[in-house]
Design a protein around this motif. Structure first.
Motif, PDB file in Angstrom:
ATOM      1  N   ARG A  28       0.821  -1.225   0.000  1.00  0.00           N
ATOM      2  CA  ARG A  28       0.000   0.000   0.000  1.00  0.00           C
ATOM      3  C   ARG A  28       0.851   1.269   0.000  1.00  0.00           C
ATOM      4  O   ARG A  28       0.556   2.217  -0.716  1.00  0.00           O
ATOM      5  CB  ARG A  28      -0.932   0.014   1.204  1.00  0.00           C
ATOM      6  N   THR A  29       1.889   1.297   0.841  1.00  0.00           N
ATOM      7  CA  THR A  29       2.701   2.512   0.962  1.00  0.00           C
ATOM      8  C   THR A  29       3.807   2.588  -0.089  1.00  0.00           C
ATOM      9  O   THR A  29       4.358   3.659  -0.320  1.00  0.00           O
ATOM     10  CB  THR A  29       3.357   2.600   2.354  1.00  0.00           C
ATOM     11  N   LYS A  30       4.117   1.436  -0.681  1.00  0.00           N
ATOM     12  CA  LYS A  30       5.214   1.338  -1.639  1.00  0.00           C
ATOM     13  C   LYS A  30       6.538   1.810  -1.028  1.00  0.00           C
ATOM     14  O   LYS A  30       7.383   2.396  -1.690  1.00  0.00           O
ATOM     15  CB  LYS A  30       4.898   2.085  -2.924  1.00  0.00           C
ATOM     16  N   LYS A  31       6.684   1.543   0.271  1.00  0.00           N
ATOM     17  CA  LYS A  31       7.897   1.878   1.003  1.00  0.00           C
ATOM     18  C   LYS A  31       8.312   0.671   1.833  1.00  0.00           C
ATOM     19  O   LYS A  31       7.468   0.004   2.427  1.00  0.00           O
ATOM     20  CB  LYS A  31       7.676   3.074   1.924  1.00  0.00           C
ATOM     21  N   ALA A  32       9.615   0.426   1.875  1.00  0.00           N
ATOM     22  CA  ALA A  32      10.108  -0.743   2.609  1.00  0.00           C
ATOM     23  C   ALA A  32      11.327  -0.415   3.469  1.00  0.00           C
ATOM     24  O   ALA A  32      12.037  -1.313   3.892  1.00  0.00           O
ATOM     25  CB  ALA A  32      10.438  -1.865   1.627  1.00  0.00           C
ATOM     26  N   ALA A  33      11.539   0.871   3.757  1.00  0.00           N
ATOM     27  CA  ALA A  33      12.689   1.255   4.576  1.00  0.00           C
ATOM     28  C   ALA A  33      12.595   0.651   5.969  1.00  0.00           C
ATOM     29  O   ALA A  33      13.607   0.331   6.585  1.00  0.00           O
ATOM     30  CB  ALA A  33      12.785   2.772   4.674  1.00  0.00           C
ATOM     31  N   LEU A  75       8.211 -12.960  -0.884  1.00  0.00           N
ATOM     32  CA  LEU A  75       7.508 -11.783  -1.392  1.00  0.00           C
ATOM     33  C   LEU A  75       7.988 -10.522  -0.675  1.00  0.00           C
ATOM     34  O   LEU A  75       8.235  -9.493  -1.319  1.00  0.00           O
ATOM     35  CB  LEU A  75       5.991 -11.949  -1.220  1.00  0.00           C
ATOM     36  N   MET A  76       8.157 -10.596   0.640  1.00  0.00           N
ATOM     37  CA  MET A  76       8.604  -9.416   1.390  1.00  0.00           C
ATOM     38  C   MET A  76      10.015  -8.998   0.973  1.00  0.00           C
ATOM     39  O   MET A  76      10.297  -7.807   0.829  1.00  0.00           O
ATOM     40  CB  MET A  76       8.560  -9.737   2.887  1.00  0.00           C
ATOM     41  N   LEU A  77      10.884  -9.967   0.738  1.00  0.00           N
ATOM     42  CA  LEU A  77      12.236  -9.641   0.264  1.00  0.00           C
ATOM     43  C   LEU A  77      12.197  -9.034  -1.134  1.00  0.00           C
ATOM     44  O   LEU A  77      12.959  -8.105  -1.431  1.00  0.00           O
ATOM     45  CB  LEU A  77      13.120 -10.882   0.302  1.00  0.00           C
ATOM     46  N   ILE A  78      11.323  -9.524  -1.985  1.00  0.00           N
ATOM     47  CA  ILE A  78      11.158  -8.944  -3.324  1.00  0.00           C
ATOM     48  C   ILE A  78      10.658  -7.508  -3.209  1.00  0.00           C
ATOM     49  O   ILE A  78      11.162  -6.606  -3.891  1.00  0.00           O
ATOM     50  CB  ILE A  78      10.206  -9.802  -4.189  1.00  0.00           C
ATOM     51  N   LEU A  79       9.665  -7.288  -2.338  1.00  0.00           N
ATOM     52  CA  LEU A  79       9.136  -5.933  -2.147  1.00  0.00           C
ATOM     53  C   LEU A  79      10.214  -4.993  -1.613  1.00  0.00           C
ATOM     54  O   LEU A  79      10.286  -3.834  -2.014  1.00  0.00           O
ATOM     55  CB  LEU A  79       7.929  -5.956  -1.209  1.00  0.00           C
ATOM     56  N   LYS A  80      11.031  -5.498  -0.707  1.00  0.00           N
ATOM     57  CA  LYS A  80      12.139  -4.687  -0.175  1.00  0.00           C
ATOM     58  C   LYS A  80      13.065  -4.259  -1.322  1.00  0.00           C
ATOM     59  O   LYS A  80      13.504  -3.115  -1.380  1.00  0.00           O
ATOM     60  CB  LYS A  80      12.926  -5.501   0.877  1.00  0.00           C
ATOM     61  N   TYR A  81      13.333  -5.159  -2.239  1.00  0.00           N
ATOM     62  CA  TYR A  81      14.187  -4.851  -3.392  1.00  0.00           C
ATOM     63  C   TYR A  81      13.477  -3.887  -4.360  1.00  0.00           C
ATOM     64  O   TYR A  81      14.067  -2.891  -4.794  1.00  0.00           O
ATOM     65  CB  TYR A  81      14.583  -6.139  -4.105  1.00  0.00           C
ATOM     66  N   VAL A  82      12.224  -4.152  -4.668  1.00  0.00           N
ATOM     67  CA  VAL A  82      11.482  -3.335  -5.633  1.00  0.00           C
ATOM     68  C   VAL A  82      11.323  -1.901  -5.144  1.00  0.00           C
ATOM     69  O   VAL A  82      11.455  -0.950  -5.921  1.00  0.00           O
ATOM     70  CB  VAL A  82      10.085  -3.961  -5.925  1.00  0.00           C
ATOM     71  N   TYR A  83      11.038  -1.717  -3.858  1.00  0.00           N
ATOM     72  CA  TYR A  83      10.788  -0.389  -3.325  1.00  0.00           C
ATOM     73  C   TYR A  83      12.013   0.243  -2.679  1.00  0.00           C
ATOM     74  O   TYR A  83      11.919   1.252  -1.983  1.00  0.00           O
ATOM     75  CB  TYR A  83       9.639  -0.442  -2.308  1.00  0.00           C
TER      76      TYR A  83
END
Length: 87
Positions: A28-33, A75-83
């Motif tokens: 939703r936030t497109k943030k993974a910091a 999926l969470m690791l992919i999102l961390k990389y994508v964002y």
């Protein structure tokens, strides 16, 4: 159904669903910091081993719940990389 089986399946489902709110928030936030990749790597290893253990003892609830958790960790690791550049 055996009470031990119900408790085991319930525990597996709750554990597997624990990461879903983090995944949803990140999408939703497109943030993974705020996401620790090390934590998800440790979870990935643990869930992978649990899944393997489930295969060793032929326990479908262990296999299914930990395979789901394993996929959520990936999926969470992919999102961390994508964002990574949006934080």
């Amino acid at each position: 159904m055996d009470l031990k089986l119900v408790i085991g399946i319930s525990a597996g489902i709750l554990t597997a669903l624990a990461v879903v709110p983090q995944v949803v928030k990140t999408i939703r936030t497109k943030k993974a910091a705020h996401v620790s990749p090390f934590m998800f790597l440790v979870l990935l290893a643990g869930n992978g081993l649990w899944c393997y253990y489930g295969f060793l003892i032929s326990d479908l609830p262990i296999i299914i719940t930990n395979a789901f958790s394993f996929s959520m960790d990936i999926l969470m690791l992919i999102l961390k990389y994508v964002y990574r550049d949006r934080d």
